[in-house]
Design a protein around this motif. Structure first.
Motif, PDB file in Angstrom:
ATOM      1  N   THR A  82       0.612  -1.482   0.028  1.00  0.00           N
ATOM      2  CA  THR A  82       0.231  -0.511   0.057  1.00  0.00           C
ATOM      3  C   THR A  82       0.965   1.246  -0.326  1.00  0.00           C
ATOM      4  OG1 THR A  82      -0.192   0.867   2.258  1.00  0.00           O
ATOM      5  CG2 THR A  82      -1.256  -1.401   1.426  1.00  0.00           C
TER       6      THR A  82
ATOM      7  N   THR B 114      -4.066  -0.603  -3.466  1.00  0.00           N
ATOM      8  CA  THR B 114      -4.764  -0.063  -2.442  1.00  0.00           C
ATOM      9  C   THR B 114      -5.102  -2.063  -1.390  1.00  0.00           C
ATOM     10  OG1 THR B 114      -7.288  -0.933  -3.006  1.00  0.00           O
ATOM     11  CG2 THR B 114      -6.674   0.822  -3.393  1.00  0.00           C
TER      12      THR B 114
ATOM     13  N   GLN C 189      -7.075  -3.715  -0.485  1.00  0.00           N
ATOM     14  CA  GLN C 189      -8.340  -5.315  -1.067  1.00  0.00           C
ATOM     15  C   GLN C 189      -7.484  -5.285  -2.276  1.00  0.00           C
ATOM     16  OE1 GLN C 189     -12.337  -3.925  -0.705  1.00  0.00           O
ATOM     17  NE2 GLN C 189     -12.918  -4.908  -2.950  1.00  0.00           N
ATOM     18  N   GLN C 190      -7.264  -4.699  -3.013  1.00  0.00           N
ATOM     19  CA  GLN C 190      -6.560  -4.937  -4.645  1.00  0.00           C
ATOM     20  C   GLN C 190      -5.680  -5.247  -3.860  1.00  0.00           C
ATOM     21  OE1 GLN C 190      -5.398  -1.097  -6.184  1.00  0.00           O
ATOM     22  NE2 GLN C 190      -7.386  -1.334  -6.975  1.00  0.00           N
TER      23      GLN C 190
ATOM     24  N   SER D  69      -9.971  -6.025   4.378  1.00  0.00           N
ATOM     25  CA  SER D  69     -11.437  -6.071   3.759  1.00  0.00           C
ATOM     26  C   SER D  69     -12.398  -6.721   3.188  1.00  0.00           C
ATOM     27  CB  SER D  69     -10.708  -5.373   2.145  1.00  0.00           C
ATOM     28  OG  SER D  69      -9.500  -4.127   3.303  1.00  0.00           O
TER      29      SER D  69
ATOM     30  N   ASN E 211      -6.618   9.031   0.093  1.00  0.00           N
ATOM     31  CA  ASN E 211      -8.526   9.061  -0.464  1.00  0.00           C
ATOM     32  C   ASN E 211      -8.799   7.569   0.504  1.00  0.00           C
ATOM     33  OD1 ASN E 211      -8.142   6.749  -2.021  1.00  0.00           O
ATOM     34  ND2 ASN E 211      -7.546   8.735  -3.641  1.00  0.00           N
ATOM     35  N   SER E 212      -9.793   7.814   0.012  1.00  0.00           N
ATOM     36  CA  SER E 212     -11.091   6.831   0.717  1.00  0.00           C
ATOM     37  C   SER E 212     -10.876   5.354  -0.260  1.00  0.00           C
ATOM     38  CB  SER E 212     -12.614   7.213   0.579  1.00  0.00           C
ATOM     39  OG  SER E 212     -12.722   7.294  -0.463  1.00  0.00           O
ATOM     40  N   LYS E 213      -9.625   5.386  -0.953  1.00  0.00           N
ATOM     41  CA  LYS E 213     -10.328   3.858  -1.662  1.00  0.00           C
ATOM     42  C   LYS E 213      -8.754   2.997  -0.096  1.00  0.00           C
ATOM     43  CE  LYS E 213     -10.178   4.942  -6.261  1.00  0.00           C
ATOM     44  NZ  LYS E 213      -9.848   5.095  -7.251  1.00  0.00           N
TER      45      LYS E 213
ATOM     46  N   LYS F 218     -10.073   4.810   5.386  1.00  0.00           N
ATOM     47  CA  LYS F 218     -11.721   4.385   6.923  1.00  0.00           C
ATOM     48  C   LYS F 218     -11.404   4.991   7.662  1.00  0.00           C
ATOM     49  CE  LYS F 218     -12.795   1.566   2.327  1.00  0.00           C
ATOM     50  NZ  LYS F 218     -13.278   0.695   2.219  1.00  0.00           N
TER      51      LYS F 218
ATOM     52  N   ASN G 150      -3.963   9.949  -3.792  1.00  0.00           N
ATOM     53  CA  ASN G 150      -3.288   8.174  -3.655  1.00  0.00           C
ATOM     54  C   ASN G 150      -1.807   8.051  -3.002  1.00  0.00           C
ATOM     55  OD1 ASN G 150      -2.086   8.815  -6.225  1.00  0.00           O
ATOM     56  ND2 ASN G 150      -3.619   7.091  -6.963  1.00  0.00           N
TER      57      ASN G 150
END
Length: 301
Positions: free
Chosen positions: A103, A132, A134-135, A156, A206-208, A213, A233
């Motif tokens: 990340t 990210t 999740q990615q 996630s 950012n929120s990604k 979060k 990002n």
């Protein structure tokens, strides 16, 4: 561990005959009887369906088909020998590759770890990919990366998370950071109420990203509504713009401490503590390079 070359007997016999152009001398070089050698060559010609050798008394020559076939057999032997050498290199970590998903936070946190790995294993090709959380989890599950490093102790993904194996790398606290005021440096900083400390607009990921979060949850849980003027990002971009003044940010304490022109501000209630975690697919094949990286990471300080 040395890997012996596995190569069909009949092909080794053919190469010997092609080298000596004589059955007797070829048999002697192989330490086998001439009838045994002749039988193997005959069976080979029957398998390929064409005559490879032209026999004339004691002498022997390759046919046109034999010339072509021997050329390919030599090439195949070279490749098989190279394959064995490559396996030896892998076991000795003098060859190999490793792809790691990071990340924007963990690529900063693991710089010294990756530097140590490259110094220890300079012939391993290392590829890092920024994604990210999740990615990264999805990439690990799909074997697109061998190792993922996330800044969280929870996943996630709500599905397939049981297929992931996690190893704690290090724990780090989030801190509020601003440009260092060299004219007013405080050695022992007292806790500041968050409402008073958040005096400037924020620059945040950012929120990604999972860390954002968690930051938003912190604001909501403590009834805070700071002005977020910039979202990005890129951690590097955020650090550079905060160093110029006028903006604050929230980052792991170890990152802030590594930047000369940033200072951390202790606030109350405290920001969350997070764990940098290595994740791998539980049943995935682990290469020698992958195992070496994991062992180094778990002993890293």
């Amino acid at each position: 561990m040395q890997h012996s070359t596995i190569f069909p007997r009949s092909l080794r016999y053919l190469l010997a005959v092609a080298e000596h152009l004589n059955f007797t001398r070829a048999a002697e070089s192989l330490f086998v009887s001439q009838p045994a050698l002749s039988q193997q060559i005959k069976q080979l010609e029957e398998q390929v369906g064409t005559q490879l050798l032209e026999r004339s008394g004691r002498n022997v020559n390759l046919t046109d088909a034999g010339e072509i076939y021997v050329r390919h057999v030599k090439r195949a032997l070279t490749e098989i020998t190279s394959a064995g050498e490559a396996l030896d290199d892998l076991s000795n970590l003098t060859r190999g590759s490793l792809t790691i998903g990071l990340t924007p936070i963990t690529d900063y946190l693991t710089v010294s770890l990756i530097r140590q790995f490259l110094d220890r294993y300079p012939k391993i090709s290392l590829n890092t990919v920024e994604m990210t959380q999740q990615q990264i989890e999805e990439a690990v599950l799909q074997d697109n990366v061998s190792i993922g490093v996330i800044f969280s102790d929870s996943f996630s993904l709500t599905t397939r998370s049981k297929e992931l194996e996690a190893y704690t790398l290090r724990t780090d606290s989030l801190v509020l950071a601003s440009r260092l005021d060299k004219k007013n440096i405080q050695v022992d900083k007292e806790l500041s109420p968050a409402t008073e400390a958040l005096t400037q607009p924020l620059a945040l990921l950012n929120s990604k990203f999972e860390i954002r979060k968690q930051i938003d949850n912190y604001f909501a849980n403590n009834s805070l509504d700071p002005l977020v003027s910039l979202e990005s990002n890129s951690v590097g971009f955020i650090i550079e713009i905060v160093r110029r003044g006028g903006l604050m940010t929230i980052l792991p304490e170890s990152i802030v401490a590594s930047v000369e022109d940033l200072s951390s501000i202790r606030i109350e209630p405290p920001l969350p503590t997070h764990t940098a975690t290595i994740i791998m697919r539980r049943s995935a094949y682990r290469s020698q390079a992958c195992t070496a990286f994991l062992e180094l990471a778990l002993s890293w300080h």
